[in-house]
Design an enzyme around this catalytic site. Structure first.
Site, PDB file in Angstrom:
ATOM      1  CG  ASN A 108      70.938  -5.064   0.699  1.00  0.00           C
ATOM      2  OD1 ASN A 108      70.621  -5.359  -0.444  1.00  0.00           O
ATOM      3  ND2 ASN A 108      71.529  -5.934   1.507  1.00  0.00           N
ATOM      4  CG  LEU A 122      66.501  -4.279  10.345  1.00  0.00           C
ATOM      5  CD1 LEU A 122      66.366  -5.701  10.878  1.00  0.00           C
ATOM      6  CD2 LEU A 122      66.471  -3.271  11.496  1.00  0.00           C
ATOM      7  CB  ILE A 147      66.757   0.269   5.220  1.00  0.00           C
ATOM      8  CG1 ILE A 147      67.054   1.114   6.478  1.00  0.00           C
ATOM      9  CG2 ILE A 147      65.326  -0.249   5.236  1.00  0.00           C
ATOM     10  CD1 ILE A 147      66.875   0.372   7.778  1.00  0.00           C
ATOM     11  CE  LYS A 148      67.940  -8.145   2.924  1.00  0.00           C
ATOM     12  NZ  LYS A 148      68.189  -9.531   3.429  1.00  0.00           N
ATOM     13  CB  VAL A 149      63.893  -1.283  -0.002  1.00  0.00           C
ATOM     14  CG1 VAL A 149      62.594  -0.973  -0.731  1.00  0.00           C
ATOM     15  CG2 VAL A 149      64.010  -0.465   1.275  1.00  0.00           C
TER      16      VAL A 149
END
Length: 919
Positions: free
Chosen positions: A168, A114, A145-147
């Site tokens: 991620n 996400l 968590i997408k960063v």
């Protein structure tokens, strides 16, 4: 180490090689339909969320309406951002729970990603704060968590990992990006209280690098001068990143963490769908298989890999010397890969922000629709046929029809090895797959703005009908040229257009999928000759739309056309509106083609593989069309508001050529004026397309009367002109599905070749093309009355009449022909169609010969004023259209159809309606 394909499917073979396949797709129906569980059984190992998919699912379907309604009942003032987060958290939790067994088994897979807001890409503290909040809100250990790997994102990544939050890392394009991310991972784990169990992937983008390098090679004129292409560079770039991964995580840098039991940070190959239609659709899957890697792919690429992918061991380590040489050669020809990748990262932040903002807009629109209780854009009043349609949809749900269509299952329509089936379904994902090519098309259109006052599309059928619709529905943007379509071989039409144009200010789009269409090449030769008389560089005035490797592509290259746009080879002509065939002319007149694709994408989302019937909007339409036709309601009669009056001509080809075969089919009626219930038999279905705000009382009153009389009425609201693309996609899906109900193959056209063959024979006739064809002169009234009476006596109440006008198109002629159509319908009670020849040969011609054997045809011919020699050939346009009319007449007779041929002139054409009304 695994080295060969031993598993029973490519997806399982990849898993055996140590690579995990994740799906770049998540929406509620994926879980509700059971598709996610089935994908996990087929070796799927994880999911990444995609704001664009989420936005299209909300805007293109009703699957979130109930949840949004509940939120607004709880809090009527809830804003779009809050609604999104609550919906997303619900979906992510459900997906994470489904994948939890995989996570428990592996510790590194079974995860769901996400993203933080893309607007935080350059805000370290904001990213950390939002990531913590989302981590707590979802409350699942298998969340990621997408960063983004921006300079500001790197410290956020380190901090989040140090807190035990799975990350991620996205938007990586270069070795420099990878190095920063890997080092941030190491620092983060070393700061963590317990580094074990923390999961992270480094998402390295592939196809975007290929596309940017291809563009730069083309801009420098190097495409044919080098022994590599953008895909070679992108794969080499990824392989270098993997080599660095091995050095870091299997070397001393990771030794201390390895001893503590920490996981490696696996490379994840992102953006792995192939954008170039000339290259393999599984290129970036097959070429990057390696241990301890992830490949996250969209559903269509997953289906393609499952269907025909190969696994040849650890391909990510193949031929590293060649990879180094490719990157070295790229630098030698003056293309800076660092500049490419930095440009792509900056652009990537924008590309992530745009769909996120679009998502907020769509949620706000959905919020307003729900609170205002607005009706659905499409309504189907089917009366006694509702039960049959509902039963069909239930059967399709049990048969997993939607998923099977998206997997290109030919047995939905025919036997496994039937030609022109699985290789004709590329239209399914065009709204997504055309996105990057659309940007190139727009850039080209922008580059020629101001150079031309007119654009003329030279093409037939699927190559010209969508441009004609766009050209007539949309107004040219300021400074952009008008778009005109030439699809008549009548010499008076060709010469009149040529005389009306300022050729030195005209751009010609030569459009032919095969590159061998006789009419198109004749048009091209005629105008090439005319333009060549005005300039030494005639190629500057020509653009080609065609398939890769076609004869037209060769002509365009030999004659130095201004541009060549190549369409996907797995999309048939009548399904090609959203390929360069439709998009190039639209872009040239200033239409926002990315917005067109976005509207179509919303329709795709409403018809996607995981959207089961009856909620699948395309299948709902298909079931209705198919069941109504089976019940005898096989005359689909179109009515439109003024702005959309050109639209049915496009649908006419889609329906007629797709369904009109094997003595069955649906007859589209696009040119009849609307009348009251007394004018129609029980074989009609009425479809009303209207632009919001354009409804007129008389039309609504008449349609209501038809509805009350028991006629099925389908109403479709377009909120603006761009919704055309939404309906184009919906009807493509619907017509394809209707083919399954009718038991026919919707993607071939087996009877079209007959008229072409007979036309070629007529061209060679010694005494002229029509010398042996029985023809009635319209000014011979006694004979005409008797022949018309005999012809009309053959009409059957469930049949239809077709007026085939081999005449030069004009507004005046069309008005006279429409009056003739009305007279025929009112006299016989039969549905009556109208088509200009040879245009209709590429539209309804298949239906006429292969469809229901109850059609009667009135062929109208004239004596042209002009002859129109076709340069570079030994024939004239006069001879060509005569041969086409004769060939079609003979093909109809061979198919045992009743056909009457009448020769008319300007004065006698109007007499036909009077003679018919006098019966």
């Amino acid at each position: 180490m695994p080295t060969a394909q031993t598993a029973d499917t490519p997806t399982r073979a990849v898993r055996a090689e140590g690579q995990s396949l994740w799906l770049d797709y998540i929406r509620r129906s994926l879980m509700e339909s059971g598709q996610l569980e089935r994908l996990v059984e087929d070796a799927l190992r994880g999911l990444t969320s995609n704001p664009a998919i989420f936005e299209k699912a909300i805007g293109g379907s009703s699957e979130y309406d109930e949840a949004i309604t509940a939120f607004l009942t709880e809090d009527p003032s809830m804003d779009a951002a809050t609604i999104y987060e609550r919906l997303a958290v619900e979906d992510i939790r459900r997906a994470a729970d489904t994948l939890r067994p995989v996570y428990e088994e592996t510790g590194v897979d079974g995860v769901v990603s996400l993203e933080v807001s893309p607007h935080l890409a350059h805000d370290t503290e904001g990213t950390i704060e939002e990531a913590r909040r989302l981590w707590d809100a979802v409350g699942r250990p298998n969340l990621m968590i997408k960063v983004p790997a921006t300079d500001e994102g790197i410290p956020a990544i380190e901090q989040l990992l140090s807190e035990g939050i799975n990350v991620n890392v996205t938007l990586m394009f270069s070795l420099g990006h990878y190095e920063k991310v890997a080092q941030a991972y190491l620092r983060g784990l070393r700061r963590a209280d317990d580094p074990t169990g923390i999961v992270s992937v480094a998402s390295f983008f592939v196809s975007r690098v290929a596309r940017e390098v291809d563009t730069r090679l083309d801009e420098r004129g190097l495409t044919d001068a080098v022994d590599f292409d953008g895909s070679d560079v992108a794969i080499a770039n990824a392989r270098m990143a993997y080599r660095r991964f091995e050095e870091i995580f299997h070397g001393d840098d990771f030794a201390d963490l390895r001893e503590q039991g920490a996981f490696v940070q696996r490379p994840l190959w992102a953006s792995t769908s192939t954008k170039d239609p000339t290259r393999s659709d599984v290129l970036y899957v097959e070429s990057l298989i390696g241990e301890q890697t992830v490949n996250t792919i969209p559903p269509d690429t997953l289906d393609a890999f499952r269907d025909h992918g190969t696994v040849a061991g650890q391909t990510v380590t193949d031929d590293l010397d060649r990879a180094e040489a490719v990157l070295r050669r790229l630098d030698e020809v003056g293309i800076d890969l660092d500049d490419v990748t930095e440009t792509l990262q900056a652009r990537g932040v924008e590309k992530f922000a745009t769909p996120f903002d679009d998502l907020m807009d769509v949620l706000e629109e959905k919020r307003e629709e729900i609170t205002a209780h607005l009706p659905d854009p499409i309504s189907l009043h089917l009366h006694e046929h509702e039960t049959a349609v509902a039963e069909r949809l239930d059967a399709w749900r049990e048969d997993d029809f939607a998923c099977r269509m998206w997997r290109r299952d030919p047995t939905l329509w025919a036997d496994e090895d039937t030609p022109e089936l699985t290789n004709r379904l590329g239209w399914l994902d065009l709204p997504e797959s055309m996105q990057e090519q659309a940007a190139e098309i727009t850039a080209f259109a922008d580059s020629v703005t101001g150079d031309f006052d007119d654009v003329v599309v030279l093409g037939m059928g699927g190559s010209s009908l969508a441009p004609d619709v766009f050209g007539r529905v949309f107004d040219p943007a300021d400074g952009c040229p008008d778009v005109t379509v030439l699809d008549s071989t009548h010499p008076d039409a060709v010469t009149a257009l040529a005389d009306d144009l300022a050729l030195e200010r005209t751009l010609f789009v030569v459009a032919s999928k095969s590159g061998t269409t006789t009419e198109t090449l004749s048009f091209f030769r005629y105008f090439w000759d005319r333009v060549s008389g005005l300039t030494d560089t005639p190629g500057d005035h020509f653009v080609a739309n065609t398939d890769p490797g076609s004869n037209l592509e060769e002509i365009a290259e030999d004659r130095d056309f201004r541009a060549v746009f190549r369409a996907p080879t797995d999309v048939g002509g009548r399904y090609s509106a959203l390929t360069p065939f439709g998009l190039v002319p639209a872009a040239l007149m200033g239409v926002d083609i990315e917005q067109l694709l976005d509207r179509a994408w919303a329709a795709e989302a409403g018809s996607d593989f995981c959207v089961e019937a009856p909620n699948n909007s395309g299948l709902e339409l298909g079931a209705a069309l198919g069941e109504l036709a089976t019940a005898g309601r096989d005359k689909v009669t179109f009515v439109t508001s003024p702005t959309l009056e050109a639209f049915p001509a496009w649908q006419e080809q889609l329906i007629a050529e797709s369904t009109g075969k094997d003595d069955t089919g649906i007859v589209p009626v696009a040119d009849e004026p609307l009348a009251g219930p007394g004018a129609y038999g029980e074989d009609r279905v009425f479809v009303y397309f209207y632009l919001h705000g354009e409804q007129d009382r008389d039309t609504i009153k008449t349609l209501s009367a038809l509805d009350e009389a028991g006629h099925p009425v389908i109403s479709v609201r377009l909120d603006d002109r761009y919704d055309l693309a939404r309906e184009m996609y919906r009807w493509e899906m619907g017509v394809a599905a209707a083919g399954a109900v009718l038991g026919i193959h919707p993607f071939n056209q087996p009877n079209v070749e007959a008229a072409k063959r007979l036309a070629r024979e007529a061209m060679q006739a010694e005494n002229g093309a029509d010398s042996d064809t029985h023809t009635v002169a319209a000014d011979d009234h006694d004979v005409l009355e008797q022949e018309l009476a005999d012809w009309l006596d053959a009409a059957h109440e469930t049949g239809y009449l077709g007026v085939q006008a081999y005449l030069p198109p004009s507004d005046e002629t069309t008005a006279t022909l429409t009056d003739l159509v009305t007279a025929l319908r009112d006299t016989t009670g039969c549905a009556t169609t109208l088509g200009y020849g040879p245009r209709f040969l590429h539209s309804t011609g298949q239906l006429h010969k292969g469809g229901p054997p109850n059609g009667l045809f009135l062929q109208l011919v004239d004596t042209p004023d002009a002859t129109g020699p076709v340069p570079e050939t030994d024939y004239t346009f006069e001879e060509l259209i005569a041969a086409q009319a004769t060939g079609d007449h003979q093909a109809l007779r061979e198919a045992d159809r009743t056909v009457l041929r009448v020769r008319v002139d300007d004065d006698s054409l109007g007499d036909l309606a009077e003679v018919i009304r006098a019966r």
